[in-house]
Scaffold this motif. Structure first.
Motif, PDB file in Angstrom:
ATOM      1  N   MET A 132      48.444  -1.054   4.443  1.00 30.45           N
ATOM      2  CA  MET A 132      49.253   0.045   4.959  1.00 30.45           C
ATOM      3  C   MET A 132      49.127   1.280   4.071  1.00 30.45           C
ATOM      4  N   CYS A 133      49.192   1.072   2.777  1.00 32.58           N
ATOM      5  CA  CYS A 133      49.060   2.177   1.830  1.00 32.58           C
ATOM      6  C   CYS A 133      47.704   2.868   1.987  1.00 32.58           C
ATOM      7  N   ALA A 134      46.640   2.076   2.095  1.00 34.65           N
ATOM      8  CA  ALA A 134      45.290   2.628   2.235  1.00 34.65           C
ATOM      9  C   ALA A 134      45.156   3.436   3.519  1.00 34.65           C
ATOM     10  N   ALA A 135      45.691   2.895   4.622  1.00 37.88           N
ATOM     11  CA  ALA A 135      45.586   3.579   5.914  1.00 37.88           C
ATOM     12  C   ALA A 135      46.293   4.932   5.877  1.00 37.88           C
ATOM     13  N   VAL A 136      47.508   4.954   5.305  1.00 34.58           N
ATOM     14  CA  VAL A 136      48.289   6.195   5.256  1.00 34.58           C
ATOM     15  C   VAL A 136      47.602   7.232   4.377  1.00 34.58           C
ATOM     16  N   ALA A 137      47.163   6.801   3.191  1.00 34.82           N
ATOM     17  CA  ALA A 137      46.508   7.736   2.274  1.00 34.82           C
ATOM     18  C   ALA A 137      45.181   8.233   2.851  1.00 34.82           C
ATOM     19  N   GLY A 138      44.420   7.319   3.439  1.00 37.85           N
ATOM     20  CA  GLY A 138      43.124   7.703   4.015  1.00 37.85           C
ATOM     21  C   GLY A 138      43.278   8.719   5.128  1.00 37.85           C
ATOM     22  N   GLN A 139      44.296   8.511   5.969  1.00 35.32           N
ATOM     23  CA  GLN A 139      44.502   9.441   7.088  1.00 35.32           C
ATOM     24  C   GLN A 139      45.078  10.781   6.618  1.00 35.32           C
ATOM     25  N   ARG A 140      45.496  10.847   5.370  1.00 34.86           N
ATOM     26  CA  ARG A 140      45.922  12.128   4.786  1.00 34.86           C
ATOM     27  C   ARG A 140      44.740  12.835   4.123  1.00 34.86           C
ATOM     28  N   GLY A 141      43.546  12.254   4.282  1.00 36.38           N
ATOM     29  CA  GLY A 141      42.352  12.892   3.739  1.00 36.38           C
ATOM     30  C   GLY A 141      41.957  12.430   2.354  1.00 36.38           C
ATOM     31  N   LYS A 142      42.661  11.410   1.821  1.00 38.60           N
ATOM     32  CA  LYS A 142      42.328  10.900   0.497  1.00 38.60           C
ATOM     33  C   LYS A 142      41.142   9.938   0.572  1.00 38.60           C
ATOM     34  N   ARG A 143      40.313   9.994  -0.446  1.00 41.92           N
ATOM     35  CA  ARG A 143      39.186   9.050  -0.535  1.00 41.92           C
ATOM     36  C   ARG A 143      39.710   7.779  -1.203  1.00 41.92           C
ATOM     37  N   VAL A 144      39.795   6.723  -0.424  1.00 38.53           N
ATOM     38  CA  VAL A 144      40.461   5.495  -0.872  1.00 38.53           C
ATOM     39  C   VAL A 144      39.474   4.338  -0.938  1.00 38.53           C
TER      40      VAL A 144
END
Length: 390
Positions: free
Chosen positions: A17-29
């Motif tokens: 969940m954390c990865a999905a949210v951060a990734g969709q905010r444009g973060k490289r995860v």
């Protein structure tokens, strides 16, 4: 040195969940897990149908050294938010008792949904290999995987606790947190069967017998089913109580919850030729009724028993005391209580107060929910809180 905005250790519920949210905010995860596939605990939960949340989620249904810590994350991402995600992905669901929501089909649908959300966010997955080294210097975290060093200003500990070690669960989160100077509340098995010994060992002969009871320890009580096992006590009521139980203290069982005081005296007036065993068998499984009647030593007809003895039997049946000699441990525990101390983390972001860029989420943190989807909701909520902060 491959560089990312965040490295997340643990591809379970909170990590995904954390990865999905951060990734969709444009973060490289970069999402890392030593297991060869993500979401292993999700797949086995709820009998393979995943009890993915509970409609009655509230902060008072979670245990923590700080009972207020979970409020912020749970208020910002609740059961309806996750349910909305489930419905957007077309996953059928149904409500069971006590607000518990399950998939109509396989729990695989939840894992596939989360992986789809990670894919939307461009999250890179690295599965099947444990980190051989984790270092921190100059405000950067470096994680070595298969000889390659990955670098990021943020590191999320989402590796859970040691419950269900056959799934690969370990205490890695605590060791890592301590290395960074974070305090850890002593972990212990929670939502776990209790074991019986001594005089109570006779009840193990009832293995397989279940009954609706009220189970109590201290001031905490739950009304659900209890199950006798070949080692002791289990079933939802006992699993719930186990999270609050302290070694050496008794567990009280009301075998006939809801019965009005004096019910045995009334039965004596109405059916004087009846026996305690027969009365119990009308409300409880036969084997349990026989055992309880034998332990109470009242084999005679009710008419032969004084009202005082009947009152004593009522009291015993409403507060039967067992003193478990332990639990079945992490092997049978659904979750782990304790974990990274909440005093070390921001309740808003899940970031460590003393280590910039270090986060803890999900079961790794000292927040443990009741049985019935609450721990998944904490995983989603804490994962979102961290993902929005990265």
């Amino acid at each position: 040195m491959p560089s990312h905005d965040a490295i997340i250790l643990g591809a379970g519920a909170a990590g995904l969940m954390c990865a999905a949210v951060a990734g969709q905010r444009g973060k490289r995860v970069l999402l890392v897990d030593h297991a060869d596939r993500p979401g292993k605990k999700i797949l086995i939960s709820g009998g393979g149908r995943c009890n993915f949340t509970n409609l009655h989620t509230a902060p008072d249904r979670f245990l923590s050294a700080n009972p207020h810590f979970a409020k912020s994350a749970l208020a910002r991402y609740g059961p309806q938010d996750f349910l909305g995600l489930v419905e957007r992905h077309g996953i059928g669901w149904h409500e069971k008792t006590l607000g518990q929501l399950f998939c109509d089909g396989s729990a695989k649908a939840i894992v596939e949904m989360l992986l789809g959300e990670c894919e939307r966010g461009g999250v890179a997955l690295h599965l099947g290999h444990a980190a051989s080294a984790i270092d921190h210097a100059d405000g950067r975290f470096r994680v070595t995987l298969d000889g390659v060093v990955y670098d990021a200003p943020a590191l999320v500990i989402a590796t859970g606790g040691p419950s269900i070690p056959k799934m690969g669960a370990t205490g890695f989160a605590y060791d890592l947190a301590r290395r960074f100077g974070l305090k850890v509340v002593e972990p212990r098995p929670a939502l776990v069967p209790l074991t019986l010994g001594g005089d109570d060992v006779l009840f193990r002969e009832l293995s397989g017998v279940a009954a609706d009871v009220v189970a109590r320890t201290g001031k905490t009580a739950f009304r659900e089913a209890a199950l006798f096992t070949h080692r002791g006590l289990s079933g939802p009521a006992i699993l719930q109580i186990s999270s609050y139980w302290k070694h050496g203290t008794p567990v009280g069982i009301d075998f006939l919850p809801g019965r009005a005081q004096g019910w045995l005296r009334e039965a004596k007036r109405a059916q004087p030729r009846s026996t305690l065993r027969r009365q119990l068998a009308e409300a409880l499984p036969e084997r349990l009724a026989v055992t309880l009647a034998e332990r109470l030593g009242h084999a005679a007809e009710l008419s032969a028993l004084t009202d005082r003895r009947l009152e004593e039997a009522e009291r015993a049946l409403s507060a039967w005391s067992f003193t478990p000699n332990g639990t079945e441990g992490y092997a049978k525990a659904e979750v782990t209580a304790g974990g990274i101390a909440t005093a070390e983390l921001s309740s808003q972001t899940m970031q460590a107060k003393r280590v910039q860029g270090l986060y803890g989420v999900g079961e790794a943190v000292d927040v443990t929910g009741w049985l019935g989807g609450y721990n998944f909701q904490w995983a989603w909520a804490s994962g979102v809180a961290a993902g929005q902060s990265l």
